[in-house]
Design a protein around this motif. Structure first.
Motif, mmCIF file in Angstrom:
data_model
loop_
_atom_site.group_PDB
_atom_site.id
_atom_site.type_symbol
_atom_site.label_atom_id
_atom_site.label_comp_id
_atom_site.label_asym_id
_atom_site.label_seq_id
_atom_site.Cartn_x
_atom_site.Cartn_y
_atom_site.Cartn_z
ATOM 1 N N UNK A 259 0.841 -1.206 0.000
ATOM 2 C CA UNK A 259 0.000 0.000 0.000
ATOM 3 C C UNK A 259 0.874 1.252 0.000
ATOM 4 N N UNK A 260 0.342 2.324 -0.548
ATOM 5 C CA UNK A 260 1.082 3.585 -0.631
ATOM 6 C C UNK A 260 0.290 4.681 0.080
ATOM 7 N N UNK A 261 0.925 5.311 1.054
ATOM 8 C CA UNK A 261 0.303 6.451 1.726
ATOM 9 C C UNK A 261 0.540 7.686 0.861
ATOM 10 N N UNK A 262 -0.540 8.405 0.544
ATOM 11 C CA UNK A 262 -0.421 9.650 -0.209
ATOM 12 C C UNK A 262 -0.470 10.817 0.771
ATOM 13 N N UNK A 263 0.577 11.623 0.744
ATOM 14 C CA UNK A 263 0.613 12.838 1.543
ATOM 15 C C UNK A 263 0.087 13.989 0.701
ATOM 16 N N UNK A 264 -0.764 14.805 1.293
ATOM 17 C CA UNK A 264 -1.286 15.938 0.542
ATOM 18 C C UNK A 264 -1.619 17.111 1.436
ATOM 19 N N UNK A 265 -1.745 18.255 0.811
ATOM 20 C CA UNK A 265 -2.105 19.489 1.494
ATOM 21 C C UNK A 265 -3.596 19.726 1.292
ATOM 22 N N UNK A 266 -4.323 19.980 2.396
ATOM 23 C CA UNK A 266 -5.747 20.256 2.296
ATOM 24 C C UNK A 266 -6.070 21.606 2.930
ATOM 25 N N UNK A 267 -7.032 22.291 2.341
ATOM 26 C CA UNK A 267 -7.492 23.565 2.880
ATOM 27 C C UNK A 267 -8.847 23.874 2.253
ATOM 28 N N UNK A 268 -9.530 24.816 2.833
ATOM 29 C CA UNK A 268 -10.840 25.196 2.308
ATOM 30 C C UNK A 268 -10.680 25.933 0.973
ATOM 31 N N UNK A 269 -11.548 25.596 0.035
ATOM 32 C CA UNK A 269 -11.486 26.221 -1.276
ATOM 33 C C UNK A 269 -11.752 27.725 -1.229
ATOM 34 N N UNK A 270 -12.498 28.153 -0.200
ATOM 35 C CA UNK A 270 -12.818 29.578 -0.106
ATOM 36 C C UNK A 270 -11.786 30.355 0.713
ATOM 37 N N UNK A 271 -10.646 29.736 0.996
ATOM 38 C CA UNK A 271 -9.593 30.437 1.735
ATOM 39 C C UNK A 271 -9.145 31.677 0.961
ATOM 40 N N UNK A 272 -8.920 32.762 1.693
ATOM 41 C CA UNK A 272 -8.465 33.989 1.079
ATOM 42 C C UNK A 272 -6.943 34.150 1.170
ATOM 43 N N UNK A 273 -6.271 33.069 1.568
ATOM 44 C CA UNK A 273 -4.809 33.130 1.686
ATOM 45 C C UNK A 273 -4.150 32.177 0.690
ATOM 46 N N UNK A 274 -4.744 32.087 -0.488
ATOM 47 C CA UNK A 274 -4.255 31.142 -1.481
ATOM 48 C C UNK A 274 -2.807 31.411 -1.878
ATOM 49 N N UNK A 275 -2.401 32.666 -1.888
ATOM 50 C CA UNK A 275 -1.019 32.987 -2.251
ATOM 51 C C UNK A 275 -0.043 32.338 -1.282
ATOM 52 N N UNK A 276 -0.355 32.399 -0.001
ATOM 53 C CA UNK A 276 0.506 31.770 1.006
ATOM 54 C C UNK A 276 0.457 30.247 0.862
ATOM 55 N N UNK A 277 -0.728 29.710 0.638
ATOM 56 C CA UNK A 277 -0.869 28.261 0.530
ATOM 57 C C UNK A 277 -0.104 27.715 -0.677
ATOM 58 N N UNK A 278 -0.063 28.485 -1.749
ATOM 59 C CA UNK A 278 0.707 28.065 -2.920
ATOM 60 C C UNK A 278 2.200 27.991 -2.595
ATOM 61 N N UNK A 279 2.686 28.935 -1.793
ATOM 62 C CA UNK A 279 4.100 28.909 -1.410
ATOM 63 C C UNK A 279 4.401 27.724 -0.502
ATOM 64 N N UNK A 280 3.462 27.405 0.400
ATOM 65 C CA UNK A 280 3.649 26.236 1.268
ATOM 66 C C UNK A 280 3.678 24.973 0.424
ATOM 67 N N UNK A 281 2.784 24.884 -0.550
ATOM 68 C CA UNK A 281 2.774 23.723 -1.442
ATOM 69 C C UNK A 281 4.106 23.598 -2.180
ATOM 70 N N UNK A 282 4.623 24.718 -2.673
ATOM 71 C CA UNK A 282 5.873 24.702 -3.430
ATOM 72 C C UNK A 282 7.037 24.187 -2.590
ATOM 73 N N UNK A 283 7.177 24.690 -1.351
ATOM 74 C CA UNK A 283 8.312 24.252 -0.533
ATOM 75 C C UNK A 283 8.148 22.795 -0.111
#
Length: 303
Positions: A259-283
């Motif tokens: 089995x393979x554990x998938x790690x992922x980033x989750x957040x609310x779609x209506x978050x107003x901090x998408x710019x920050x979340x994109x940077x967290x995803x990138x790093x």
């Protein structure tokens, strides 16, 4: 109505009593009661069933609380939502499953801090389901989780890394057959409340393996330490970013059908901090050793 009253209403829902809510929002019990009465009078609805010893939210009250969370979340994000893309700053709360706290998360957060020194990330450990509940309630902005069977429609999921499950055995173990080791050694189980624990249980049942369970833990370091002490074998994810000083034990692949554990980033779609979340995803992607889209990267809603 005011934002202050909405925060108090949310606090009552989270803490279950007026007294506990009063302590959380730093007002008196009487002030909480007055604010709730004022909301009921203004809206001409009944928020609480006061026939019970401890007032409980009515169905209408629970619906109002859900909307109140959205309003407060939007209010709190007014300033962050209009900050220049080149000036990421302020606080953001990141939840993370414990298995990522000795490898992926510290490496990624170090990179983020170096790139954006005015951005302060508060890390909150927890299991996948509670972390997602905290995002829903608005007490967390984002979380690094094991991909759950169902992703709520209001959430976005960004794939970060795949981590095949592996068997841990004491240093010097000569047998490399995971099925034989599981049948003959005590089994240190990964917490079944965790998504990974449920994956492991499903795999064991699918293989028809009956283990000699000796203990149940939820931290990689704790499990590895027990294995190092030769107290049994265990099954855990193979970390995409190993800790800097790994405990010296044997790590044995489970086979091609592991089995393979998938790690992922989750957040609310209506978050107003998408710019920050994109940077967290990138790093996180960079730290995990892949900057290419995973099989389910950018998946939204559904399962």
């Amino acid at each position: 109505m005011s934002i202050r009253m909405l925060r108090t209403l949310i606090a009552v829902d989270e803490h279950k009593t007026f007294s506990a809510a009063a302590e959380a929002v730093h007002v008196t019990h009487a002030a909480v009661s007055q604010q709730m009465r004022a909301l009921e009078d203004e809206w001409q609805i009944t928020l609480f069933d006061r026939a019970k010893r401890t007032p409980a939210l009515t169905p209408m009250g629970r619906a109002i609380v859900a909307k109140a969370r959205e309003v407060v979340r939007a209010y709190d994000n007014i300033v962050p939502s209009v900050i220049s893309a080149d000036a990421l700053q302020g606080d953001i709360s990141l939840g993370a499953v414990p298995t990522t706290l000795t490898g992926l998360v510290p490496v990624a957060m170090s990179r983020l801090k170096h790139a954006f020194p005015e951005l302060h990330v508060q890390v909150h450990p927890g299991l996948t389901t509670p972390l997602m509940s905290q995002i829903e309630r608005g007490t967390l902005d984002v979380a690094l989780v094991s991909r759950p069977p169902v992703i709520p429609p209001a959430f976005d999921y960004r794939h970060i890394a795949d981590e095949p499950l592996q068997l841990l055995a004491a240093k010097g173990t000569t047998c490399d057959d995971p099925l034989e080791l599981l049948a003959s050694r005590p089994f240190i189980r990964f917490n079944r409340d965790a998504v990974v624990g449920q994956m492991i249980e499903g795999w064991l049942q699918g293989k028809g393996i009956r283990v000699q369970e000796s203990m149940e833990l939820d931290g990689l370091e704790a499990i590895s330490s027990m294995v190092y002490a030769n107290l049994g074998v265990s099954i855990v994810p193979s970390s995409c970013v190993p800790p800097h000083n790994p405990i010296p034990i044997e790590r044995i692949p489970l086979g091609s059908d592991a089995p393979v554990r998938q790690l992922g980033l989750v957040y609310r779609r209506d978050s107003l901090r998408l710019r920050v979340l994109e940077e967290i995803e990138t790093v996180l992607l960079d730290s995990a050793g892949t900057d290419m889209p995973g099989p389910e990267r950018h998946q939204t809603g559904g399962a």
